[in-house]
Motif scaffolding. Structure first.
Motif, mmCIF file in Angstrom:
data_model
loop_
_atom_site.group_PDB
_atom_site.id
_atom_site.type_symbol
_atom_site.label_atom_id
_atom_site.label_comp_id
_atom_site.label_asym_id
_atom_site.label_seq_id
_atom_site.Cartn_x
_atom_site.Cartn_y
_atom_site.Cartn_z
ATOM 1 N N PRO A 290 0.822 -1.213 0.000
ATOM 2 C CA PRO A 290 0.000 0.000 0.000
ATOM 3 C C PRO A 290 0.856 1.262 0.000
ATOM 4 O O PRO A 290 2.056 1.219 0.306
ATOM 5 C CB PRO A 290 -0.787 -0.124 1.313
ATOM 6 C CG PRO A 290 0.124 -0.908 2.210
ATOM 7 C CD PRO A 290 0.857 -1.868 1.325
ATOM 8 N N LEU A 291 0.247 2.363 -0.341
ATOM 9 C CA LEU A 291 0.932 3.649 -0.261
ATOM 10 C C LEU A 291 0.936 4.124 1.177
ATOM 11 O O LEU A 291 -0.066 3.985 1.884
ATOM 12 C CB LEU A 291 0.226 4.689 -1.144
ATOM 13 C CG LEU A 291 0.068 4.359 -2.616
ATOM 14 C CD1 LEU A 291 -0.604 5.532 -3.343
ATOM 15 C CD2 LEU A 291 1.404 4.047 -3.261
ATOM 16 N N PRO A 292 2.060 4.674 1.634
ATOM 17 C CA PRO A 292 2.096 5.177 3.010
ATOM 18 C C PRO A 292 1.152 6.362 3.182
ATOM 19 O O PRO A 292 1.152 7.283 2.366
ATOM 20 C CB PRO A 292 3.557 5.588 3.203
ATOM 21 C CG PRO A 292 4.100 5.779 1.831
ATOM 22 C CD PRO A 292 3.355 4.847 0.945
ATOM 23 N N ARG A 293 0.348 6.312 4.227
ATOM 24 C CA ARG A 293 -0.628 7.385 4.451
ATOM 25 C C ARG A 293 0.036 8.700 4.855
ATOM 26 O O ARG A 293 -0.613 9.751 4.865
ATOM 27 C CB ARG A 293 -1.644 6.958 5.514
ATOM 28 C CG ARG A 293 -2.555 5.780 5.095
ATOM 29 C CD ARG A 293 -3.138 6.001 3.722
ATOM 30 N NE ARG A 293 -4.193 5.054 3.352
ATOM 31 C CZ ARG A 293 -4.049 4.067 2.495
ATOM 32 N NH1 ARG A 293 -2.856 3.880 1.909
ATOM 33 N NH2 ARG A 293 -5.054 3.274 2.191
ATOM 34 N N THR A 294 1.351 8.650 5.128
ATOM 35 C CA THR A 294 2.070 9.882 5.459
ATOM 36 C C THR A 294 2.191 10.809 4.256
ATOM 37 O O THR A 294 2.555 11.982 4.404
ATOM 38 C CB THR A 294 3.480 9.560 5.983
ATOM 39 O OG1 THR A 294 4.179 8.779 5.009
ATOM 40 C CG2 THR A 294 3.401 8.801 7.292
ATOM 41 N N LEU A 295 1.887 10.291 3.046
ATOM 42 C CA LEU A 295 1.934 11.147 1.864
ATOM 43 C C LEU A 295 0.962 12.311 1.974
ATOM 44 O O LEU A 295 1.073 13.293 1.232
ATOM 45 C CB LEU A 295 1.614 10.326 0.603
ATOM 46 C CG LEU A 295 2.619 9.241 0.207
ATOM 47 C CD1 LEU A 295 2.145 8.518 -1.056
ATOM 48 C CD2 LEU A 295 4.002 9.833 -0.032
ATOM 49 N N VAL A 296 0.024 12.208 2.878
ATOM 50 C CA VAL A 296 -0.953 13.282 3.060
ATOM 51 C C VAL A 296 -0.272 14.569 3.518
ATOM 52 O O VAL A 296 -0.837 15.671 3.380
ATOM 53 C CB VAL A 296 -2.040 12.840 4.069
ATOM 54 C CG1 VAL A 296 -1.485 12.837 5.487
ATOM 55 C CG2 VAL A 296 -3.284 13.714 3.966
ATOM 56 N N LYS A 297 0.960 14.439 4.043
ATOM 57 C CA LYS A 297 1.681 15.631 4.525
ATOM 58 C C LYS A 297 2.399 16.386 3.413
ATOM 59 O O LYS A 297 2.928 17.478 3.645
ATOM 60 C CB LYS A 297 2.690 15.223 5.599
ATOM 61 C CG LYS A 297 2.059 14.640 6.857
ATOM 62 C CD LYS A 297 3.060 14.476 7.982
ATOM 63 C CE LYS A 297 4.106 13.447 7.699
ATOM 64 N NZ LYS A 297 5.041 13.239 8.836
ATOM 65 N N LEU A 298 2.420 15.814 2.203
ATOM 66 C CA LEU A 298 3.133 16.467 1.094
ATOM 67 C C LEU A 298 2.215 17.502 0.459
ATOM 68 O O LEU A 298 1.671 17.310 -0.629
ATOM 69 C CB LEU A 298 3.584 15.423 0.073
ATOM 70 C CG LEU A 298 4.478 14.305 0.608
ATOM 71 C CD1 LEU A 298 4.885 13.364 -0.519
ATOM 72 C CD2 LEU A 298 5.721 14.884 1.275
ATOM 73 N N GLU A 299 2.075 18.642 1.114
ATOM 74 C CA GLU A 299 1.139 19.664 0.672
ATOM 75 C C GLU A 299 1.587 20.382 -0.596
ATOM 76 O O GLU A 299 0.772 21.024 -1.261
ATOM 77 C CB GLU A 299 0.923 20.684 1.794
ATOM 78 C CG GLU A 299 0.307 20.071 3.046
ATOM 79 C CD GLU A 299 0.123 21.104 4.141
ATOM 80 O OE1 GLU A 299 0.596 22.253 3.953
ATOM 81 O OE2 GLU A 299 -0.465 20.762 5.186
ATOM 82 N N ASN A 300 2.882 20.276 -0.932
ATOM 83 C CA ASN A 300 3.396 20.964 -2.127
ATOM 84 C C ASN A 300 3.482 20.051 -3.348
ATOM 85 O O ASN A 300 3.916 20.488 -4.412
ATOM 86 C CB ASN A 300 4.791 21.535 -1.839
ATOM 87 C CG ASN A 300 4.771 22.572 -0.741
ATOM 88 O OD1 ASN A 300 3.914 23.442 -0.723
ATOM 89 N ND2 ASN A 300 5.718 22.477 0.191
ATOM 90 N N LEU A 301 3.075 18.796 -3.211
ATOM 91 C CA LEU A 301 3.237 17.825 -4.287
ATOM 92 C C LEU A 301 2.392 18.206 -5.499
ATOM 93 O O LEU A 301 1.186 18.415 -5.404
ATOM 94 C CB LEU A 301 2.826 16.436 -3.790
ATOM 95 C CG LEU A 301 3.300 15.247 -4.632
ATOM 96 C CD1 LEU A 301 4.817 15.171 -4.634
ATOM 97 C CD2 LEU A 301 2.699 13.948 -4.097
ATOM 98 N N SER A 302 3.057 18.284 -6.676
ATOM 99 C CA SER A 302 2.346 18.632 -7.903
ATOM 100 C C SER A 302 2.384 17.508 -8.934
ATOM 101 O O SER A 302 1.512 17.441 -9.793
ATOM 102 C CB SER A 302 2.935 19.913 -8.512
ATOM 103 O OG SER A 302 4.316 19.746 -8.801
ATOM 104 N N PHE A 303 3.394 16.610 -8.870
ATOM 105 C CA PHE A 303 3.491 15.485 -9.798
ATOM 106 C C PHE A 303 3.762 14.215 -9.007
ATOM 107 O O PHE A 303 4.756 14.132 -8.279
ATOM 108 C CB PHE A 303 4.614 15.697 -10.817
ATOM 109 C CG PHE A 303 4.366 16.812 -11.788
ATOM 110 C CD1 PHE A 303 3.756 16.573 -13.013
ATOM 111 C CD2 PHE A 303 4.726 18.104 -11.476
ATOM 112 C CE1 PHE A 303 3.512 17.605 -13.904
ATOM 113 C CE2 PHE A 303 4.493 19.146 -12.357
ATOM 114 C CZ PHE A 303 3.873 18.892 -13.578
#
Length: 810
Positions: A290-303
């Motif tokens: 699964p994808l780590p749910r911590t990715l929710v913290k990447l507020e600047n992610l564009s790609f």
């Protein structure tokens, strides 16, 4: 104040000006045009000038050396920068040379795309440029690069900040001394597009901000740059193992690309700690889970690009990525239904959506995309159901292929006037083809409605000036005649109307299309004699012609065959891309066809531009096989089976040195088998069964490798591999002069050029193997030949005239 006091004051101001006083003097002094020597930049030091001139004189200028690579691939403009290098001119004013304004020392040297070709050892003369801060030696000699190792003079540079050695042919492992150059100053390093290999232990440059290792052969564990790095590209290598959690310590990292490696395991949960991350590309690895749910913290992610892995998760509508513009999840194991409410909240400015080739289910709201700005929508190869979800008014690329979409094609789709690609193939669509769909947009390049349940006639009017390049209506229930307005589609390359109920004669008028490469009319109700008048140029680019399983009659169309220059001239297609793939709005579309190859119906998911085949089987053609077929030197496959052909097999077929399969079965052919068919070393499939051939089967060379099935059903044929022995010393008579080709009549038209595709047959089959989808189990001949054919393809790819091409799947 007396005059001598005034002169003294002016003298003082002239040689000891303050910045403030000087600014006033520049505006008010009557001596404004006089040179202010102490303020002018000093000239380039003579030793550095001479070093650069020595470097220049070691090379010659050749526009072909850098032009293609720069202008086409690097998107720069190539020009001879060293033309301005003259001893009578200060070297600080030379193109590509930048000097320090206070010392005159050369601090930057940009020789990229400079038309230079020569001896790489002359670079050693640059060791005198000890103050270099920026050095660009990229794309110096493409495609014939001479820079094969790291220039040792780099070890003498102590102030280097930017170093670009990309697009050379530096091979082997990176020497240990290189990792120590300009240890305290180096900020940007580009080693991409070389032949480097081995492992990388440490990247210890103290001020490193950007490092590019892309497109090499590095191996072993992934190296981790220092915390100061904000750009890290290690894609297209052979790095293995897990992504180390230490990468999460790169708190400044903004762009990370690890695509096209052999990385495995889970995505580290700490990825969410790289809070400055804007671009993340982990595609084409072996990552799973699964994808780590911590990715929710990447507020600047564009790609976010995670395609071609083994991730197993639900759709990440939980990410809350308000800045995300591109989401690519294709070719994974994502599954389940999508929470469309959360989707809209999480990705409010999404522009590119790739979720194809997963296991998503459910039904899209019909107008879900209507108020969004999505330019690319690819939902193909999932299990979506329900009616067609309409694309956005901004959409350029739209594919819902290979799902379970039902219902009619809504005319509202024609309001999306910027669509370049519409792919609705392999669904359960019904009804007729909306008239507006062939007239609504002058931008439409691809219309693929293959394998549905559409019926009725094809609209008679197709927009004048259309940019249509691919029209695939195969596998439906269309009837009537072909619309003559197709002749207006001058950009058309692929026309596939197979497996319908079209009732018409052969559309000779399509021969006026200058770019038509693929014409497939298989399994319809086309009929009558194929009459091609002499003179005029028709079908000049055609490479795949399939008229099989129709009701054509009369002699085989000799004049048509004589016009197929795309199959005669091996030079055609030489300068094109390897596959018939088109790019649209950040997405790519691969043309795909079904062909009869070696007795099996095979789908080529990608089509090589050099793939050439003729299939006229299952018709009522009569008479002799035209000898002119033997001059289609690029031909890979020929199928004339299931007709009423008579006469002998033309010996000129032995000229088809790239032929991979030949099927002449189920006809009324007579005479002996030409011995020179045994010279066809690329021939992997032969079927001459069910004819009236006679005499001994030639026992030498290639023909002896085929089974008895290739010759069965010929009562007067004898010799191995048939069980029937030949009586006495019966030898086949020499071929009669009447069956030989009249060279004088066709010599000028069929003048043979140098054939560049000597390995074409192996390439076509070998490379296509990876993209072939079979309805049945894989045949034995395929398994046996894969290794051999791939080796041929590799040799062909190493030809010096062929550009290296790498393909990235979306």
């Amino acid at each position: 104040m007396r005059w001598h006091q005034i002169l003294g004051l002016l003298y003082f101001l002239f040689f000891f000006p303050s910045p403030l006083l000087h600014s006033h003097l520049v505006c008010a002094s009557p001596f404004i045009n006089l040179p202010l020597s102490p303020l002018s930049p000093p000239p380039c030091p003579p030793d550095q000038r001479d070093a650069l001139l020595h470097f220049k004189h070691s090379f010659v200028l050749d526009s072909k050396v850098s032009n293609d690579s720069c202008d086409e691939y690097i998107l720069l403009t190539s020009y001879p920068k060293t033309n301005t290098w003259n001893k009578d001119i200060d070297c600080c004013s030379w193109y590509g040379v930048t000097c320090d304004n206070f010392t005159g020392n050369v601090v930057s040297l940009d020789l990229s795309c400079s038309w230079l070709e020569g001896d790489v050892h002359s670079i050693s003369s640059l060791f005198l440029l000890r103050n270099l801060g920026s050095l660009d030696l990229s794309v110096l000699w493409l495609p014939f690069c001479n820079l094969t190792k790291f220039p040792f003079f780099l070890n003498s540079l102590k102030r280097l900040k930017d170093l670009d050695l990309s697009y050379n042919r530096i091979s082997g492992e990176v020497p240990m001394w290189f990792w120590g150059i300009s240890h305290d100053t180096l900020e940007q390093v580009d080693l991409s597009h070389n032949l480097l290999e081995g492992g990388i232990q440490h990247l210890h440059w103290n001020r490193l901000s950007s490092i590019t290792l892309q497109n090499n052969s590095f191996q072993g564990p992934l190296p981790i740059p220092p915390p100061s790095t904000f750009y890290f590209d290690a894609s297209d290598n052979g790095f293995t193992g897990k992504i180390p959690s230490s990468i999460c310590q790169l708190s400044s990292l903004q762009s990370l690309s690890l695509s096209n490696n052999n990385l495995s395991g889970l995505m580290p949960p700490c990825f969410g700690d790289i809070t400055n991350l804007e671009e993340l590309d982990l595609s084409t690895n072996r990552l799973k889970g699964p994808l780590p749910r911590t990715l929710v913290k990447l507020e600047n992610l564009s790609f976010l690009v995670l395609s071609h892995n083994e991730f197993n998760d639900i759709f990440p509508h939980w990410m809350e990525a308000s800045q995300l513009q591109k989401l690519d999840l294709q070719f994974n194991k994502f599954h389940g239904e999508i929470n469309f409410t959360a989707f809209e909240l999480s990705f409010p400015i999404l522009q590119i959506l790739f979720i194809s080739n997963n296991n998503f289910t459910g039904q899209w709201p019909t107008k879900f995309f209507s108020n969004k700005q999505l330019s690319v929508i690819d939902l193909s190869n999932n299990k979506f159901e329900g009616p067609i979800p309409l694309p956005s008014i901004e959409t350029l690329y739209y594919s819902i292929a290979s799902n379970k979409i039902i219902g009619k094609i809504p005319s509202l789709i024609c309001t999306c006037i910027w669509l370049n690609v519409i792919n609705l193939s392999n669904n359960d669509l019904t009804g007729s083809l909306p008239w507006c769909l062939t007239n609504f947009s002058t931008e439409l390049s691809v219309l693929n409605l293959r394998m549905n349940y559409l019926k009725g006639t094809i609209p008679k009017s197709i927009s004048l000036g259309s940019k249509l390049m691919t029209l695939d209506l195969s596998g439906n229930q269309f009837e009537g005649t072909l619309p003559r307005s197709l002749v207006n589609c001058t950009w058309l390359e692929v026309l596939d109307l197979s497996d319908n109920q079209i009732d018409d004669t052969f559309p000779i008028w399509l021969g006026a299309l200058p770019n038509l490469k693929i014409l497939i009319l298989r399994s319809n109700n086309f009929k009558d004699v194929v009459i091609i008048p002499k003179g005029g140029l028709i079908f000049p680019e055609l490479r795949i012609l399939d008229l099989s399983n129709n009701n054509f009659s009369g002699p085989l169309p000799t004049n048509l065959i004589m016009n197929l220059k795309g199959m005669v001239n091996g030079e055609i297609g030489k300068d094109e891309s390897l596959y018939m793939t088109r790019s649209f709005g950040g997405a790519s579309y691969d043309n795909s066809v079904i062909v009869m190859m070696k007795g099996l119906e095979i789908q080529l998911v990608k089509i090589l531009t050099i793939f050439t085949t003729i299939d006229l089987s299952h018709n009522s053609f009569q008479g002799d096989i035209p000898v002119v077929i033997g001059h289609l030197h690029s031909l890979i496959g020929l199928n004339l089976s299931q007709n009423y052909l008579t006469g002998s097999i033309p010996p000129t077929l032995g000229n088809l040195t790239n032929l991979g399969w030949l099927d002449l079965s189920s006809n009324k052919l007579s005479g002996v088998i030409p011995r020179n068919l045994g010279d066809l070393s690329s021939l992997g499939y032969l079927n001459l069964s069910k004819n009236q051939l006679n005499g001994r089967i030639p026992q030498d060379q290639q023909l002896s490798t085929f089974s008895s099935d290739s010759f069965s059903g010929n009562p007067s044929l004898c010799g191995t591999p048939l069980s029937k022995a030949c009586p006495g010393n019966t030898q086949p008579p020499p071929p009669s002069s009447s069956s030989t080709f009249n060279h004088e009549g066709h010599k000028c038209w069929f003048k043979q050029k140098e054939v560049w595709i000597g390995y074409a047959s192996g390439i076509v089959i070998g490379i296509s193997i990876a993209y072939i989808a079979f309805a049945t189990s894989k045949p034995k001949w395929l398994a046996r030949e894969v290794t051999m054919l791939e080796r041929r393809a590799a040799k062909w790819a190493e030809k010096p005239k062929r550009k290296a091409i790498k393909f990235h799947g979306q």
